[in-house]
Design a protein around this motif. Sequence first.
Motif, PDB file in Angstrom:
ATOM      1  N   VAL A  65      10.958 -38.886  13.996  1.00 20.47           N
ATOM      2  CA  VAL A  65      12.216 -38.643  12.868  1.00 20.47           C
ATOM      3  C   VAL A  65      11.865 -39.526  12.042  1.00 20.47           C
ATOM      4  CG1 VAL A  65      13.788 -39.988  13.909  1.00 20.47           C
ATOM      5  CG2 VAL A  65      14.327 -38.018  12.847  1.00 20.47           C
ATOM      6  N   ASN A  66      11.860 -39.122  10.834  1.00 22.99           N
ATOM      7  CA  ASN A  66      11.883 -40.082   9.581  1.00 22.99           C
ATOM      8  C   ASN A  66      12.964 -40.744   9.336  1.00 22.99           C
ATOM      9  OD1 ASN A  66      10.218 -41.027   7.446  1.00 22.99           O
ATOM     10  ND2 ASN A  66      10.653 -39.345   6.016  1.00 22.99           N
ATOM     11  N   LEU A  67      12.869 -42.217   8.987  1.00 22.77           N
ATOM     12  CA  LEU A  67      14.103 -42.925   8.514  1.00 22.77           C
ATOM     13  C   LEU A  67      13.690 -43.059   7.029  1.00 22.77           C
ATOM     14  CD1 LEU A  67      16.158 -44.986   8.954  1.00 22.77           C
ATOM     15  CD2 LEU A  67      14.376 -46.803   9.035  1.00 22.77           C
ATOM     16  N   LEU A  68      14.834 -42.588   6.414  1.00 19.58           N
ATOM     17  CA  LEU A  68      14.768 -42.448   4.785  1.00 19.58           C
ATOM     18  C   LEU A  68      15.299 -43.865   4.183  1.00 19.58           C
ATOM     19  CD1 LEU A  68      16.485 -38.802   4.486  1.00 19.58           C
ATOM     20  CD2 LEU A  68      13.895 -39.582   4.556  1.00 19.58           C
ATOM     21  N   GLU A  69      16.403 -44.568   4.662  1.00 20.31           N
ATOM     22  CA  GLU A  69      16.717 -45.773   4.282  1.00 20.31           C
ATOM     23  C   GLU A  69      17.751 -46.476   5.253  1.00 20.31           C
ATOM     24  OE1 GLU A  69      19.222 -46.065   0.824  1.00 20.31           O
ATOM     25  OE2 GLU A  69      19.788 -43.969   1.059  1.00 20.31           O
ATOM     26  N   ALA A  70      17.708 -47.451   5.042  1.00 27.63           N
ATOM     27  CA  ALA A  70      19.020 -48.214   5.775  1.00 27.63           C
ATOM     28  C   ALA A  70      19.713 -49.130   4.586  1.00 27.63           C
ATOM     29  CB  ALA A  70      18.051 -49.182   6.654  1.00 27.63           C
ATOM     30  N   TYR A  71      21.077 -48.972   4.883  1.00 25.42           N
ATOM     31  CA  TYR A  71      22.017 -49.909   4.061  1.00 25.42           C
ATOM     32  C   TYR A  71      23.290 -50.538   4.583  1.00 25.42           C
ATOM     33  CZ  TYR A  71      25.031 -45.967   3.348  1.00 25.42           C
ATOM     34  OH  TYR A  71      25.815 -44.706   3.610  1.00 25.42           O
ATOM     35  N   LYS A  72      23.801 -51.208   3.906  1.00 25.94           N
ATOM     36  CA  LYS A  72      24.938 -51.875   4.473  1.00 25.94           C
ATOM     37  C   LYS A  72      26.157 -51.800   3.479  1.00 25.94           C
ATOM     38  CE  LYS A  72      23.859 -55.885   7.436  1.00 25.94           C
ATOM     39  NZ  LYS A  72      23.955 -57.119   7.838  1.00 25.94           N
ATOM     40  N   SER A  73      27.279 -51.376   4.053  1.00 27.59           N
ATOM     41  CA  SER A  73      28.473 -50.975   3.409  1.00 27.59           C
ATOM     42  C   SER A  73      28.991 -52.211   2.634  1.00 27.59           C
ATOM     43  CB  SER A  73      29.571 -49.994   3.989  1.00 27.59           C
ATOM     44  OG  SER A  73      30.093 -50.898   4.764  1.00 27.59           O
ATOM     45  N   GLN A  74      30.033 -52.295   1.959  1.00 25.23           N
ATOM     46  CA  GLN A  74      30.898 -53.496   1.318  1.00 25.23           C
ATOM     47  C   GLN A  74      31.354 -54.274   2.558  1.00 25.23           C
ATOM     48  OE1 GLN A  74      33.398 -52.195  -1.740  1.00 25.23           O
ATOM     49  NE2 GLN A  74      31.579 -52.140  -3.417  1.00 25.23           N
ATOM     50  N   GLU A  83      15.928 -38.007   8.227  1.00 19.98           N
ATOM     51  CA  GLU A  83      15.984 -36.607   7.985  1.00 19.98           C
ATOM     52  C   GLU A  83      16.864 -35.729   8.816  1.00 19.98           C
ATOM     53  OE1 GLU A  83      12.290 -34.599   9.106  1.00 19.98           O
ATOM     54  OE2 GLU A  83      11.879 -36.379  10.310  1.00 19.98           O
ATOM     55  N   TYR A  84      17.414 -34.667   8.404  1.00 18.57           N
ATOM     56  CA  TYR A  84      18.317 -33.957   9.144  1.00 18.57           C
ATOM     57  C   TYR A  84      17.489 -33.117   9.762  1.00 18.57           C
ATOM     58  CZ  TYR A  84      22.117 -30.768  10.345  1.00 18.57           C
ATOM     59  OH  TYR A  84      22.910 -30.150  11.290  1.00 18.57           O
ATOM     60  N   VAL A  85      17.886 -32.757  11.044  1.00 17.57           N
ATOM     61  CA  VAL A  85      17.234 -31.749  12.195  1.00 17.57           C
ATOM     62  C   VAL A  85      18.264 -31.222  12.750  1.00 17.57           C
ATOM     63  CG1 VAL A  85      15.474 -31.362  13.784  1.00 17.57           C
ATOM     64  CG2 VAL A  85      15.202 -33.233  12.170  1.00 17.57           C
ATOM     65  N   GLU A  86      18.168 -29.716  12.947  1.00 18.94           N
ATOM     66  CA  GLU A  86      19.151 -28.857  13.148  1.00 18.94           C
ATOM     67  C   GLU A  86      19.537 -29.071  14.778  1.00 18.94           C
ATOM     68  OE1 GLU A  86      16.303 -27.813  12.049  1.00 18.94           O
ATOM     69  OE2 GLU A  86      16.841 -27.281   9.896  1.00 18.94           O
ATOM     70  N   VAL A 141       9.271 -27.638  15.380  1.00 21.38           N
ATOM     71  CA  VAL A 141       8.655 -29.129  15.276  1.00 21.38           C
ATOM     72  C   VAL A 141       9.456 -29.926  15.903  1.00 21.38           C
ATOM     73  CG1 VAL A 141       7.785 -30.891  13.726  1.00 21.38           C
ATOM     74  CG2 VAL A 141       7.365 -28.222  13.132  1.00 21.38           C
ATOM     75  N   VAL A 142       8.740 -30.651  16.798  1.00 15.75           N
ATOM     76  CA  VAL A 142       9.565 -31.660  17.384  1.00 15.75           C
ATOM     77  C   VAL A 142       9.654 -32.947  16.814  1.00 15.75           C
ATOM     78  CG1 VAL A 142       9.259 -32.985  19.711  1.00 15.75           C
ATOM     79  CG2 VAL A 142       9.041 -30.707  19.904  1.00 15.75           C
ATOM     80  N   LYS A 143      10.648 -33.577  16.928  1.00 12.33           N
ATOM     81  CA  LYS A 143      11.194 -34.967  16.273  1.00 12.33           C
ATOM     82  C   LYS A 143      11.738 -35.681  17.383  1.00 12.33           C
ATOM     83  CE  LYS A 143      10.069 -33.627  12.009  1.00 12.33           C
ATOM     84  NZ  LYS A 143       8.993 -34.257  11.237  1.00 12.33           N
ATOM     85  N   LEU A 144      10.997 -36.871  17.740  1.00 12.07           N
ATOM     86  CA  LEU A 144      11.451 -37.840  18.914  1.00 12.07           C
ATOM     87  C   LEU A 144      12.433 -38.683  17.680  1.00 12.07           C
ATOM     88  CD1 LEU A 144      11.615 -39.179  21.621  1.00 12.07           C
ATOM     89  CD2 LEU A 144       9.602 -40.565  20.971  1.00 12.07           C
ATOM     90  N   CYS A 145      13.543 -38.918  18.267  1.00 12.58           N
ATOM     91  CA  CYS A 145      14.481 -39.786  17.665  1.00 12.58           C
ATOM     92  C   CYS A 145      15.181 -41.014  18.604  1.00 12.58           C
ATOM     93  CB  CYS A 145      15.718 -38.915  17.137  1.00 12.58           C
ATOM     94  SG  CYS A 145      16.777 -38.474  18.257  1.00 12.58           S
ATOM     95  N   ASP A 146      16.001 -41.586  18.098  1.00 14.54           N
ATOM     96  CA  ASP A 146      16.754 -42.855  18.581  1.00 14.54           C
ATOM     97  C   ASP A 146      15.789 -43.830  19.290  1.00 14.54           C
ATOM     98  OD1 ASP A 146      18.595 -44.596  19.540  1.00 14.54           O
ATOM     99  OD2 ASP A 146      19.722 -42.807  20.824  1.00 14.54           O
ATOM    100  N   PHE A 147      15.488 -44.963  18.495  1.00 15.36           N
ATOM    101  CA  PHE A 147      14.639 -45.834  18.917  1.00 15.36           C
ATOM    102  C   PHE A 147      15.392 -47.126  19.097  1.00 15.36           C
ATOM    103  CE2 PHE A 147      11.851 -42.686  17.519  1.00 15.36           C
ATOM    104  CZ  PHE A 147      10.416 -42.900  18.078  1.00 15.36           C
ATOM    105  N   GLY A 148      16.742 -47.117  19.411  1.00 12.85           N
ATOM    106  CA  GLY A 148      17.296 -48.323  19.672  1.00 12.85           C
ATOM    107  C   GLY A 148      16.916 -49.079  20.723  1.00 12.85           C
ATOM    108  N   PHE A 149      16.727 -48.680  21.888  1.00 10.44           N
ATOM    109  CA  PHE A 149      15.890 -49.476  22.952  1.00 10.44           C
ATOM    110  C   PHE A 149      14.389 -49.648  22.799  1.00 10.44           C
ATOM    111  CE2 PHE A 149      19.743 -47.603  25.455  1.00 10.44           C
ATOM    112  CZ  PHE A 149      20.169 -49.013  25.508  1.00 10.44           C
TER     113      PHE A 149
END
Length: 255
Positions: A65-74, A83-86, A141-149
């Motif tokens: 899965v493609n990471l588009l951006e990371a940001y912090k709120s106020q 990217e959104y996958v169904e 198309v397969v998209k492997l996600c969740d790379f927290g571990f």
Amino acid sequence: QKYEFMSRTGEGAYGSVWRARDKNTGVLVAVKKMKDVPATEEVREGEIAMREVRVLQLAKHVNIVNLLEAYKSQSGRLYLVFEYVERTLLQELKGNRTGLPPAVVKSITWQMLQALGYLHKKQIIHRDVKPSNVLLTENGVVKLCDFGFARACDNEASDPAYTTYVVTRWYRPPEVLVGDHYGPPVDIWALGCIFAEMLIGRPLFPGKNHHDQLWLILKSLGAMTEHQLDLLEADPQFACFRLPKPSEIESLDQR
């Protein structure tokens, strides 16, 4: 805010995932909103999030899965935009209780092997391969996600300090269950469990707890290595554990 949050699609230990829309372009995205945590846990939460960001910045592959951006709120909360996958493989399995068509199983397995092979060549272990972390696009198309571990490894055998709190129980191999060193093969074991689940429509080793998980594996696959048996005997949490008798062994073919 840049994104309009539309609906929550998932919930995990460290955050929730939302279907959202980019207000400027109208493009759908998936946003992981990291949970607010007590001050004493901020470092841990930050480590998990930044680990995922670092890995995904390195891992650019059609089946990841493609990471588009990371940001912090106020307020300081961290958001990861993908990217959104169904759909997920878990949703497909729930809708096909007798298993998926062989051609679909082959396609998903092949694409997962491409993703894991790519990660392992970069010395990255995913450590949480399971159906809910396998996304499927409308075109298959397969998209492997969740790379927290996920984390980097210097060689095939892991550092002894690697945590055993990885891999969802049903997809956890014996070396993790008994606290042995582990490496990239833990991802391949998990994929093997998923492969069987796609064929038969139900989990291969649906253990109810730590003990039951190991019992189900040994009942089908036989004894562990001598080193793993030594670890098992030395672990207090397995003090009451009984190894399956030869007469209780039931091969996967028999099942």
